[in-house]
Write an enzyme that holds these catalytic residues in place. Structure first.
Site, mmCIF file in Angstrom:
data_model
loop_
_atom_site.group_PDB
_atom_site.id
_atom_site.type_symbol
_atom_site.label_atom_id
_atom_site.label_comp_id
_atom_site.label_asym_id
_atom_site.label_seq_id
_atom_site.Cartn_x
_atom_site.Cartn_y
_atom_site.Cartn_z
ATOM 1 N N ALA A 62 0.787 -1.111 -0.125
ATOM 2 C CA ALA A 62 -0.129 0.147 -0.022
ATOM 3 C C ALA A 62 0.851 1.165 0.007
ATOM 4 O O ALA A 62 1.995 1.139 0.313
ATOM 5 C CB ALA A 62 -0.749 -0.030 1.124
ATOM 6 N N GLY A 101 -0.842 -5.463 -0.082
ATOM 7 C CA GLY A 101 -1.524 -5.017 -1.059
ATOM 8 C C GLY A 101 -1.214 -5.516 -2.595
ATOM 9 O O GLY A 101 -1.819 -5.721 -3.429
ATOM 10 N N GLU A 104 -1.643 -9.092 -2.665
ATOM 11 C CA GLU A 104 -3.029 -9.362 -2.655
ATOM 12 C C GLU A 104 -3.694 -9.142 -4.335
ATOM 13 O O GLU A 104 -4.550 -9.622 -4.838
ATOM 14 C CB GLU A 104 -3.944 -8.265 -1.871
ATOM 15 C CG GLU A 104 -3.784 -8.695 -0.519
ATOM 16 C CD GLU A 104 -4.511 -7.798 0.689
ATOM 17 O OE1 GLU A 104 -4.075 -6.814 0.614
ATOM 18 O OE2 GLU A 104 -5.552 -8.325 1.354
ATOM 19 N N GLU A 124 1.054 -7.164 6.931
ATOM 20 C CA GLU A 124 0.219 -6.106 7.828
ATOM 21 C C GLU A 124 0.110 -6.245 9.229
ATOM 22 O O GLU A 124 0.248 -5.249 9.790
ATOM 23 C CB GLU A 124 -1.238 -6.083 7.306
ATOM 24 C CG GLU A 124 -1.305 -5.583 5.862
ATOM 25 C CD GLU A 124 -1.056 -6.596 4.734
ATOM 26 O OE1 GLU A 124 -0.387 -7.564 4.773
ATOM 27 O OE2 GLU A 124 -1.478 -6.203 3.412
#
Ligand code: NAD
Length: 702
Positions: A62, A101, A104, A124
Site C-alpha cells: 500500500a 496489497g 493481494e 500487515e
C-alpha cells in the site's frame, strides 16, 4: 502515463506495466490507472493479460503515506475485483517483493508466476493491521487454513519456491528475465486452453481442522502476541473464509481491517514505522554532508559487547580486528564468537561455509600498532573512565588521520574522552545494546566537537550493519539508560511499598514489555548495578537506600540473578523458569520495616503508572534539553533497545495516547503521596498538559 500504468500488445498478449518508483506502491493514481487499463483491455485483441512492474520490484504494498488520510476511490478491493472478473486470463508476473496489497493484487489474478529471487508476503500484522483486500480470504483457499494463519499472523515473507509449494504461485520462472519469460508463460497458458482460475471459486475444505481449532490457535497466539489485537483479528478473518461465502468473507475482512486501522495499536505501530525513518536523519546536517569510507574496523575489548559488535561487521563482510589486553583474553573473546556462530549453524540458520567466511574476517590482535590503518575503531573495554581514556590516548597515537574513534560506553562523558585526544572532531559514541549482534538499536552519541561527516558516517555504518539508529547528545546514560533509571528505581520501591516481584513483572509484561524489570535485572546480573553503586558511593554520592537496598542485599547473599540460579526469583536449573521465592518476600518485608514503610496492596494500574510515567517525564526533560532530536527518536530507542511494546508506540507516543494531562496529574499526585523527590513533573510536560497539547504536535510545530 501519469497514472504510472502503461499497456502494450505483444502479439496477442496484453502487457500491463506498473511504473511507480521507487517501490510501485499502490497509490490512488495507480489504482485508477489499473482499473482503466483492465477495463479497456476487455475490448481489445488480447487473448490474455500479463501484469508486471518496472523497476526493482513488483507492487511492494500500500502507499503508506495515504494512511490516516481520508480514503479516495477507487479502493483496492474494487480494482482487484475487476482483475478477478476479467474475461481475459490475467497473469501476475512477480519480481522483487510482492507484499501486502501487492501480493493481494497478484492473488486476484488468475495465475501467478515469479522469478526465482522473488519474495511474497502479507506483513500487515507488523503495522497492527490485517490484509484488507482479500488476503485473508484468498490465501487460505490456495494454501490451506494452517499455512494461511502462519503466513498472515507472522507477517514473514516467503521465497518464490516456498510460495509455489503452498500453491500461492503457479510457476517459478526458469530465469530472472521477467518480461520475456512471463509473456512466454502466458502464451503457453493460452495455447494449452487454460481456464480462468479465480481463487474465489475454490471451495475451502476445512474438514481436516480439529474441533475447536480456531480457539486453540487464538490461545497459542495470545502467548506470543503480548496483548496485541491484530493477530486475533486475523484469526477471525481466516475463520470467516472457512465459514462464509467469499463475498461475505470479504465484508467481514473489511470490517475487521477498519477496526484495526482505527486502533491505538495500529496507530502506534505505524508511528514506529515512520519514526524509525525519521530518526535516521540528523536535523542540522546539510543533505550533502560527505561520509568517510569505512573499509576496515577495529574493536577494542572482546567481552560481552566487543565480540557481538565484531560479529555485526563480519556479518556484512567488513574485515574487523579484535584487540584485547592479552592473549588469554583474546582467545576467550574469539572463542565466544566462534561458539555463537556455531549455535547459529546448529539451528540451521547459517551454513558452515558462511560461518567460516565470517570467522575469517575477524582477526585477533594484542598490539595497538596493528590499528594504524583502521577507518573506524569502536572501544568496548571496561566501563571505567580512566581505562577508556588510556585506550583513546593510545588510539590517538597510532591511528591514521581521519580514522573515526568511537566509544560504546553506556554512561561516560564522550566529551571528556574526546578531550584526551588531539582529534576530538573524530570522536563520538556508538552505543550498542546487548546482545550487540542481535539488538537492533544503535545510539549514536554526538560530542560537543564531533564533526558532521563523522556523525553522518556513523549513521550510515549503523544502517549498513542492520541497526536502527537514533542520535543522542551527551548526558549521563544518554537517552535510553538515563530514562531507565526512574523505571528501575520505581520497580524497587514498589517492592518496599507492598508489591511482590511477580506482581511488578506481571504488570509490566501485561503492558507488553518482553520481560518485567526485576526479571530483567536478574537476567543482566544484579552485581552490575551493585558495582556501579559502589563506584558512585566511593565518589562521594549519597544513595537513598529505598532505591536499592533489596537489590544490594540479594547480591550480598550471593544471589546475582540467573547466572547464580537466584536473584529476585529462584531459577529452575534445567528450564530457567522463574519461581517466586518466600525468602525474597521476607527480605523485602524486613527492609520495608527497617525503613518504616507500611506495606499495602498495590493495584496493577499503580504499578504501570509508577513504572512508565518516569520514562515519560525524563523523556520530556531530554527533549527540552535537546538531548534527543524528537519524541519519535526516544520511542525508537525504547522499542528497539529496551523491548518496549511497539503496539504502544514507545513512551512518548504512549503518553500522547494516554493524554499528557492525565500523566501530569498522576505525577503530581504521586509527588504528594510518595514524596516529591522522585516525582517532579518536567516543565515541558507541565506546559503541554496545561495547554492540552501532545508531544507530537509540539514537535511538529517547533
Ligand atoms: P566486559 O567486561 O564483558 O568486556 C570488556 C573487555 O574489555 C574484557 O574482555 C577486557 O579484557 C577488555 N579490556 C579491558 N581493558 C582493555 C584494554 N585496555 N584494551 C583492550 N581490551 C581491554 O564488558 P562489556 O559488558 O562488554 O562492556 C564493555 C563496554 O560496553 C562498557 O563500556 C559497557 O558500559 C558498555 N556496554 C555494555 C552493555 C552490556 O549490556 N554489557 C551494553 C551497552 C554498552
Amino acid at each position: 502515463m501519469s497514472s504510472g500504468v502503461t499497456y502494450e500488445l505483444i502479439d496477442t498478449i496484453g502487457v500491463i506495466t506498473v511504473n511507480n518508483p521507487p517501490v510501485n506502491a499502490l497509490s490512488q493514481a495507480l489504482r485508477l490507472g489499473l482499473l482503466e487499463v483492465i477495463t479497456a483491455a476487455q475490448k481489445d485483441a488480447s487473448e490474455a493479460l500479463v501484469l508486471l512492474c518496472a523497476g526493482r520490484t513488483f507492487i511492494a504494498g500500500a502507499d503508506i503515506t495515504e494512511f490516516g488520510k481520508p480514503p479516495v476511490a477507487p479502493f483496492l478491493p474494487e480494482v482487484l475485483s475487476a482483475l478477478e472478473n476479467s474475461r481475459k486470463l490475467v497473469v501476475a508476473a512477480i519480481h522483487g517483493t510482492a507484499l501486502g496489497g501487492g501480493f493481494e493484487t497478484a492473488l486476484a489474478c488468475h495465475y501467478r508466476c515469479a522469478v526465482p529471487s522473488a519474495k511474497v508476503g502479507l506483513p500487515e500484522v507488523k503495522l497492527g493491521l490485517l490484509p484488507g483486500a482479500g488476503g485473508t480470504q484468498r490465501v487460505p483457499r490456495l494454501a490451506g487454513v494452517k499455512a494461511a494463519l502462519e503466513i498472515i499472523t507472522s507477517g514473514n515473507p516467503l521465497s518464490a519456491a516456498e510460495a509455489a509449494d503452498l500453491n500461492l504461485i503457479d510457476e517459478v520462472l526458469p530465469h530472472e528475465n521477467l518480461r520475456e519469460s512471463a509473456i512466454a508463460y502466458a502464451r503457453d497458458l493460452v495455447d494449452s486452453g487454460a481456464q480462468l482460475k479465480r481463487v474465489r471459486d475454490i471451495t475451502l475444505n476445512a474438514s481436516s481442522l480439529e474441533p475447536g481449532f480456531f480457539d486453540n490457535y487464538r490461545r497459542k497466539l495470545a502467548e506470543r502476541a503480548r496483548g496485541q489485537i491484530a493477530p486475533d483479528r486475523i484469526v477471525s478473518a481466516v475463520e470467516a473464509a472457512v465459514n462464509m461465502p467469499m463475498d461475505q468473507g470479504l465484508i467481514r475482512e473489511r470490517d475487521l481491517f477498519m477496526e484495526l486501522l482505527n486502533s491505538s495499536e495500529s496507530r502506534a505501530m505505524r508511528h514506529i514505522f515512520f519514526a524509525e525513518r525519521e530518526a535516521a536523519k540528523i536535523k542540522d546536517l546539510p543533505a550533502d554532508t560527505p561520509v568517510r569510507d569505512i573499509r576496515r574496523v577495529a574493536i577494542i575489548g572482546g567481552g560481552t559487547m566487543g565480540g557481538g559488535i565484531a560479529m555485526c561487521f563480519a556479518n556484512v563482510g567488513v574485515p574487523v580486528t579484535l584487540l584485547e589486553i592479552g592473549q588469554e583474553a583474546l582467545e576467550r573473546g574469539l572463542g565466544i564468537i566462534r561458539k555463537n556462530y556455531a549455535i547459529t549453524v546448529q539451528k540451521g540458520k547459517m551454513s558452515e561455509a558462511e560461518m567460516q567466511q565470517r570467522l575469517q574476517l575477524i582477526t585477533g590482535s594484542t598490539a595497538y600498532e596493528d590499528l594504524a590503518d583502521m577507518d573506524l575503531v569502536i572501544e568496548a573495554v571496561f566501563e571505567n573512565p580512566d581505562v577508556k581514556k588510556e585506550v583513546f590516548r593510545k588510539l590517538d597515537a597510532v591511528c591514521k588521520r581521519g580514522a573515526i574513534l568511537a566509544s560504546n560506553t553506556s554512561y561516560q562523558n564522550i566529551d571528556d574522552i574526546a578531550a584526551v585526544t588531539s582529534r576530538p572532531q573524530d570522536v563520538l559514541g556508538m552505543h550498542f545494546f546487548s546482545p550487540a549482534n542481535v539488538m537492533k538499536l544503535l545510539e549514536v552519541v554526538r560530542g560537543e566537537k564531533t564533526a558532521n561527516d563523522v556523525l553522518a558516517t556513523a549513521m550510515q555504518v549503523g544502517r549498513r550493519i542492520g541497526k536502527v539508529c537514533a542520535l543522542s547528545r551527551v548526558c549521563y546514560g544518554f537517552i535510553g539508560n538515563r530514562m531507565l533509571a526512574g523505571y528501575g528505581r520505581q520497580a524497587h520501591m514498589l517492592l518496599l511499598d507492598g508489591a511482590s516481584p511477580a506482581q511488578v513483572d506481571a504488570a509490566a509484561e501485561a503492558f507488553g514489555m518482553a520481560m518485567g524489570p526485576l526479571a530483567m535485572s536478574d537476567l543482566a546480573g544484579l552485581d552490575i548495578g551493585y558495582k556501579a553503586r559502589q563506584a558512585r558511593e566511593a565518589a562521594g554520592e549519597v544513595i537513598d537506600p529505598a532505591t536499592d537496598c533489596v537489590s544490594s542485599a540479594l547480591v550480598e547473599l550471593g544471589r546475582l540473578g540467573q547466572k547464580s540460579g537466584a536473584g529476585y526469583y529462584r531459577y529452575d536449573p534445567q528450564t530457567r523458569a522463574r519461581q517466586s521465592d518466600p525468602e525474597v518476600d521476607a527480605l523485602i518485608r524486613a527492609h520495608a520495616d527497617k525503613l518504616g514503610i507500611v506495606r499495602r496492596e498495590i493495584s496493577q494500574d499503580e504499578i504501570v503508572a509508577r513504572l512508565f510515567y518516569p520514562l515519560i517525564n525524563e523523556g520530556a526533560l531530554i527533549l527540552e534539553e535537546g538531548i534527543a532530536q524528537r519524541p519519535g527518536d526516544i520511542d525508537i530507542v525504547y522499542v528497539y533497545g529496551y523491548a518496549f511494546p511497539s503496539a504502544k508506540g514507545g513512551p512518548m507516543f504512549y503518553a500522547d495516547e494516554v493524554g499528557l494531562k492525565t500523566v501530569y496529574d498522576t505525577i503530581v499526585r504521586f509527588g504528594r503521596e510518595l514524596g516529591e523527590e522522585h516525582w517532579k513533573p518536567a516543565p515541558l510536560l507541565e506546559r503541554l498538559a496545561r495547554s492540552g497539547n501532545t508531544f507530537s504536535a509540539w514537535d511538529a510545530n517547533r
